[in-house]
Design a protein around this motif. Structure first.
Motif, short mmCIF file in Angstrom:
data_model
loop_
_atom_site.label_atom_id
_atom_site.label_comp_id
_atom_site.label_asym_id
_atom_site.label_seq_id
_atom_site.Cartn_x
_atom_site.Cartn_y
_atom_site.Cartn_z
N SER B 51 0.86 -1.18 0.00
CA SER B 51 0.00 0.00 0.00
C SER B 51 0.89 1.23 0.00
O SER B 51 2.10 1.13 0.20
CB SER B 51 -0.94 0.03 1.20
N PHE B 52 0.29 2.41 -0.24
CA PHE B 52 1.09 3.63 -0.29
C PHE B 52 0.22 4.83 -0.01
O PHE B 52 -1.01 4.76 -0.07
CB PHE B 52 1.77 3.77 -1.66
N THR B 53 0.88 5.95 0.32
CA THR B 53 0.17 7.21 0.52
C THR B 53 1.10 8.34 0.13
O THR B 53 2.29 8.12 -0.13
CB THR B 53 -0.28 7.36 1.98
N VAL B 54 0.54 9.54 0.06
CA VAL B 54 1.35 10.73 -0.18
C VAL B 54 1.36 11.54 1.11
O VAL B 54 0.30 11.95 1.59
CB VAL B 54 0.78 11.57 -1.34
N VAL B 55 2.52 11.74 1.68
CA VAL B 55 2.63 12.48 2.94
C VAL B 55 2.68 13.97 2.64
O VAL B 55 3.60 14.44 1.96
CB VAL B 55 3.87 12.04 3.74
N ARG B 56 1.67 14.68 3.11
CA ARG B 56 1.58 16.12 2.87
C ARG B 56 1.83 16.94 4.12
O ARG B 56 1.97 18.15 4.06
CB ARG B 56 0.22 16.48 2.28
N GLN B 57 1.82 16.28 5.28
CA GLN B 57 2.19 16.95 6.54
C GLN B 57 3.38 16.20 7.10
O GLN B 57 3.23 15.27 7.89
CB GLN B 57 1.02 16.92 7.53
N PRO B 58 4.57 16.59 6.68
CA PRO B 58 5.76 15.81 7.05
C PRO B 58 6.20 16.11 8.48
O PRO B 58 5.91 17.18 9.02
CB PRO B 58 6.81 16.32 6.06
N PRO B 59 6.91 15.16 9.09
CA PRO B 59 7.52 15.44 10.38
C PRO B 59 8.72 16.37 10.21
O PRO B 59 9.15 16.62 9.07
CB PRO B 59 7.97 14.06 10.86
N ALA B 60 9.24 16.86 11.31
CA ALA B 60 10.39 17.77 11.27
C ALA B 60 11.53 17.14 10.49
O ALA B 60 11.77 15.94 10.58
CB ALA B 60 10.83 18.10 12.69
N GLY B 61 12.20 17.94 9.69
CA GLY B 61 13.37 17.46 8.95
C GLY B 61 13.06 17.03 7.53
O GLY B 61 13.98 16.79 6.76
N LEU B 62 11.79 16.93 7.18
CA LEU B 62 11.46 16.48 5.83
C LEU B 62 10.59 17.49 5.08
O LEU B 62 9.98 17.16 4.07
CB LEU B 62 10.76 15.12 5.88
N ALA B 63 10.56 18.72 5.58
CA ALA B 63 9.71 19.74 4.96
C ALA B 63 10.08 19.95 3.49
O ALA B 63 9.21 20.13 2.64
CB ALA B 63 9.83 21.05 5.73
N GLU B 64 11.39 19.91 3.18
CA GLU B 64 11.80 20.20 1.80
C GLU B 64 11.50 19.04 0.86
O GLU B 64 11.45 19.22 -0.34
CB GLU B 64 13.29 20.54 1.76
N GLU B 65 11.34 17.84 1.41
CA GLU B 65 11.07 16.67 0.57
C GLU B 65 9.58 16.53 0.29
O GLU B 65 9.18 15.88 -0.67
CB GLU B 65 11.58 15.39 1.24
N SER C 193 -15.12 16.36 -0.45
CA SER C 193 -14.53 17.44 -1.24
C SER C 193 -13.37 18.14 -0.53
O SER C 193 -12.69 18.96 -1.13
CB SER C 193 -15.60 18.46 -1.62
N ALA C 194 -13.15 17.80 0.75
CA ALA C 194 -12.00 18.41 1.44
C ALA C 194 -10.72 17.85 0.82
O ALA C 194 -10.70 16.76 0.27
CB ALA C 194 -12.06 18.09 2.92
N GLY C 195 -9.64 18.56 0.90
CA GLY C 195 -8.38 18.09 0.33
C GLY C 195 -7.85 16.87 1.06
O GLY C 195 -8.31 16.53 2.15
N ALA C 196 -6.88 16.20 0.43
CA ALA C 196 -6.27 15.03 1.05
C ALA C 196 -5.20 15.48 2.04
O ALA C 196 -4.46 16.42 1.79
CB ALA C 196 -5.65 14.14 -0.01
N ILE C 197 -5.17 14.80 3.18
CA ILE C 197 -4.09 15.05 4.14
C ILE C 197 -2.97 14.04 3.90
O ILE C 197 -1.80 14.33 4.02
CB ILE C 197 -4.62 15.01 5.58
N ALA C 198 -3.36 12.82 3.58
CA ALA C 198 -2.43 11.75 3.17
C ALA C 198 -3.31 10.82 2.36
O ALA C 198 -4.09 10.06 2.92
CB ALA C 198 -1.82 11.05 4.37
N ASP C 199 -3.20 10.89 1.06
CA ASP C 199 -4.12 10.18 0.16
C ASP C 199 -4.24 8.71 0.55
O ASP C 199 -3.21 8.09 0.79
CB ASP C 199 -3.62 10.24 -1.28
N PRO C 200 -5.42 8.13 0.62
CA PRO C 200 -6.73 8.69 0.29
C PRO C 200 -7.46 9.33 1.47
O PRO C 200 -8.67 9.54 1.40
CB PRO C 200 -7.48 7.46 -0.19
N LEU C 201 -6.75 9.65 2.54
CA LEU C 201 -7.42 10.22 3.72
C LEU C 201 -7.77 11.68 3.50
O LEU C 201 -6.89 12.49 3.22
CB LEU C 201 -6.49 10.14 4.93
#
Lengths: 349, 126, 384
Positions: B51-65, C193-201
């Motif tokens: 499985s996988f996800t996209v991390v959009r709220q990173p922990p400290a130290g990974l803001a630039e990534e 419709s809210a944005g993703a915080i960590a897809d698909p969440l």
């Protein structure tokens, strides 16, 4: 001319080119209103998690895979670069550890601007040719930096090439001989702890790049009793598209001879990797019996020339790892903003 | 500075070295210290995405990534691990996609800190 | 073993308490819990806190909270089991009273997260996962729940929108809870419709971490009967653990510690899931509630999400969940969550839950998880 007492050659090779590219026109859009010529079409850009060490590891793994020798059989892992991630702490130990070569191995980092990788290759020839070592891995890798807006920013790129040196009888290409020509020349330099290099504009051409390459290449061909037409392929250090084309013509090589090894138009100047990457791209297509003439160049400055002869082993071995074309094909273009973010050009703290 | 913490994991992090039990043939990752009947074993680095996800709220130290892709990868030898996917876009990734290991920079612990290297995965290159 | 009762409960509002310390929040909640009971009768103070040390807010919170609440000199100690801290601490109090050593123990859950900025908070929360093999890769709890959600959707054929009834239910209940962080309803369409915080969440399927303190007083039968108020007995208690790293479990979609602790708590109470009339779970996201419902036995595997779609988790359903708003609407107080759960269920069992009251609730179940269930603590409460 230098020749080891025991014949040596390239047993395996591996390349690495990052996935990302920036178009030279995109850089020119920011700094020159999109006007004027550009020295390459595009250059490779390392991703945010890439550096000389990570690229060396991948190229090194492919070289080992092609050679079919185990990591523990390497006597040396040498990394040539002008962008070692640490000023003090070797890239070589990390690369050797990742390859599984540690602890009984010599590692060292080499620095000679764009010819740090070929320095390591020449030294590896000496190690193997003297009988001190069976196998030596010589790597050239760089994530080069250019000052924003400077001419170098259009070309300063990233890539790696690894050459595994071993006995000629096991080689996919034997190395007939080499020579090195150096002369203290302030054409391009970067002082310790500075982020960006400075360069001498037209002074970097004659007498630096062109003069040194001509000396090294001519000397080696003279001593070997060969002429340009005797070689199937030729590859030169390639800081841009035009320089290697020009020096090739000056020496008497045809555009056809240098086409296969000329990667600069698509990926820019990969510095320590440049000439070696071109050689690897030639290995990707060469036939047994083909001959290759290689000339590196490093600012400061100097040039190493090599004459190689491809063996029957090439056909099977090149299949054991990704070809240069596979790395070239996965290109993804980024804009200047992403490039600036990844290359540390934004003030973050 | 947490130097020893990263140093002692180097074989596993840099080259995906786990352990193999010579009797049962079982492979495990990460390696567990202290048991002599398990031997070092280099995993192939081949696996598939569990499985996988996209991390959009990173922990400290990974803001630039950030944003970056995080995945659980089922390794060919059996063990599952957590790692980032690199050199790809989320649209390319599906569950069960074959991926291969690459060694990348995991963390930059600052100008006076360590560069931490380790495994990530990417779609197979050829 | 002596019977053990919850004889008092209190909580602060869950909020961004910029001007408050952890000690001041704990003191407010303790005062509310004490009611007519004299403070000096408390023989021990057990504190549930996950992040005090990690965020450099305060270590040795046992002594710190004892001082702040005027219990100078009392036995006091803090326990950290990440999000399971509250339940783990209740179990320690339960054991102390059941053994006959103590007659009255205060269980204090307190978390103070707004003293640091977001990136450091994410870092602290990620410590609940495996530091060497998960957190170093940039893994966060939110990211791990998101990966489980994607896998669940893939394996059982659901869409992200199928999980929306969980936050919708939490917000509907939170609207009636004056102590909740979010006191407004939301719709499934808004979640979608809210944005993703960590897809698909979705951002709106993710709890917000905030400050708060909650207290329950755990007492022997003697003290409980002195008060004469409706009695809430701790009928079952169990704590279990699982592999710290999520990837180290044979089936990541199965919360094994949650299953074992639920079975243990229900078993020791002599009850089954069918007897439970109201419940509290670690539910920062719909997927978390789904997997916990399945692990506890309220649903078969692969159908937990349907309990929400069918309305079973609402106040009038078969398994009312998050009656005080849950992690999503009440607010996620991390180590204190388990104690907030107990405060809510005590209200339910005493018939004091007002608009959120589940009619005739006599048996309640509270379960809190540390990280993705590496620790699970489950308690069964019964009204007598």
């Amino acid at each position: 001319m230098m020749r080891p007492s025991k014949p040596v050659g390239i047993i395996g090779y591996g390349v690495y080119i990052p996935r990302y590219r920036i178009a030279a026109r995109e850089i020119s859009r920011i700094w020159a209103d999109g006007q004027g010529g550009v020295p390459v079409d595009a250059k490779s850009v390392p991703g945010p998690d890439e550096d000389t060490i990570t690229m060396s590891i991948e190229a090194g793994r492919s070289a080992l895979a092609r050679a079919g020798v185990s990591a523990a059989q390497l006597s040396a892992v040498w990394v040539g670069s002008e962008s070692h991630p640490y000023s003090v702490k070797p890239s070589g130990t990390i690369v050797a550890e990742a390859l599984g070569t540690t602890p009984w191995v010599s590692t060292a980092d080499w620095e000679f601007a764009c010819k740090a990788g070929s320095e390591a290759l020449t030294a590896g020839m000496g190690m193997v040719g003297s009988g001190m070592a069976e196998y030596v891995l010589a790597i050239g890798a760089d994530t080069a930096q250019g000052r924003p807006g400077d001419a170098l920013e259009y070309t300063a790129a990233a890539g790696a090439a690894a050459l595994l040196v071993g006995p000629a009888e096991q080689a996919l290409a034997s190395i007939e001989a080499t020579c090195s020509y150096v002369q203290d020349t302030p054409d391009f330099f970067r002082r310790a702890d500075r982020a960006y290099p400075v360069h001498g504009n037209r002074f970097t051409g004659e007498p630096a790049y062109f003069g040194q390459i001509r000396h090294a290449a001519t000397q080696l061909m003279n001593e070997l009793g060969t002429k340009p037409a005797d070689y199937t392929y030729a590859v030169f250090h390639q800081p841009n598209t035009r320089f290697p084309q020009t020096v090739g013509k000056q020496l008497g090589f045809s555009p056809e001879q240098i086409a296969q090894g000329l990667l600069a138009p698509k990926i820019g100047n990969t510095y320590s990797a440049a000439a070696l990457l071109g050689l690897c791209a030639i290995f990707d297509v060469a036939k047994p019996g083909d001959t290759i003439f290689v000339t590196s160049y490093g600012s400061g400055s100097g040039s190493d020339a090599y004459a190689l002869r491809v063996t029957d082993a090439i056909t099977e071995r090149r299949k054991r790892a990704p070809l240069t074309a596979a790395y070239l094909a996965r290109e993804k273009f980024v804009d200047y903003a992403v490039y600036a973010k990844w290359r540390g050009k934004l003030v973050m703290e | 500075m947490d130097l020893a913490k990263h140093w002692r994991q180097r074989a596993a992090r840099y080259r995906l070295e786990g352990q193999r039990n010579p009797t049962s043939g079982a492979v495990r990752f990460p390696p567990e210290p202290g048991e002599t009947d398990w031997q070092p074993f280099a995993l192939s680095g081949q696996g598939t995405v569990y499985s996988f996800t996209v991390v959009r709220q990173p922990p400290a130290g990974l803001a630039e990534e950030a944003p970056y892709i995080l995945a659980m990868v089922k390794l060919a030898e059996g063990p599952m691990i957590t790692a980032q996917l690199t050199d790809c876009d989320p649209e390319q990734i599906t569950i069960d996609l074959p991926v291969e290991m690459v060694t990348r920079r995991l963390r930059d612990l600052g100008p006076d800190g360590l560069l931490v290297y380790g495994y990530k995965f990417r779609p197979q290159i050829s | 073993m002596q019977p053990v009762y919850i004889i008092g409960s209190g909580q602060t509002a869950v909020a961004e308490h910029w001007d408050r310390t952890a000690g001041s929040l704990a003191a407010e909640a303790l005062q509310a819990a004490l009611g007519p009971i004299a403070k000096h009768r408390i023989q021990a103070l057990y504190v549930a806190n996950a992040l005090g040390s990690a965020l450099h807010v305060q270590s040795q919170l046992g002594a710190a909270i004892a001082s702040a609440t005027g219990l100078h000199g009392a036995e006091a100690v803090a326990f950290d089991a990440a999000g399971a801290s509250g339940g783990v601490v209740l179990r320690q109090a339960y054991l102390a009273v059941a053994s006959g050593v103590y007659d009255l123990v205060a269980v204090v859950g307190v978390e103070k997260v707004t003293d640091v900025l977001d990136a450091r908070l994410e870092d602290g929360l990620a410590l609940a996962s495996d530091a060497d093999w998960e957190a170093v890769h940039g893994s966060t709890l939110t990211a791990q729940w998101a990966m489980l959600m994607r896998r669940y959707m893939h394996q059982y054929g659901y869409d992200a929108i199928d999980f929306a009834p969980f936050p919708v239910n939490a917000h509907a209940n939170g609207a009636a809870n004056p102590k909740a962080l979010y006191r407004f309803p939301i719709t499934a369409e808004k979640v979608r419709s809210a944005g993703a915080i960590a897809d698909p969440l979705s951002l709106l399927d993710s709890a917000t971490v905030a400050d708060g303190a909650a207290v329950v007083l755990v007492a022997s039968a003697g003290i409980a009967h002195e008060l004469g108020s409706p009695l809430v007995r701790i009928a079952g208690s169990a704590v279990a653990t699982d592999a710290l790293a999520l990837h180290g479990r044979p089936d990541p979609l199965w919360l094994g510690a949650a299953a074992r602790s639920a079975a243990g708590a229900l078993g020791s109470a002599g009850l089954s899931t069918g007897d439970v009339q109201v419940l509290e779970l670690t539910d920062p996201h719909g997927i978390a509630a789904t997997l916990a419902l399945e692990a506890c036995g309220f649903a078969e595997r692969g159908v937990g999400v349907q309990l929400a779609r069918e309305g079973a988790i609402t106040l009038t359903g078969a398994t009312p969940l998050a009656t005080g708003g849950g992690c999503k609407a009440r607010g996620d107080t991390v180590g204190a969550n388990g104690v907030f759960q107990l405060v809510e269920l005590t209200r339910q069992l005493r018939g004091e839950a007002g608009k959120a009251q589940v009619n005739g609730a006599r048996v309640a179940l509270a379960q809190c998880l540390g990280g993705i269930g590496a620790t699970a603590a489950t308690h069964v409460l019964v009204a007598e």
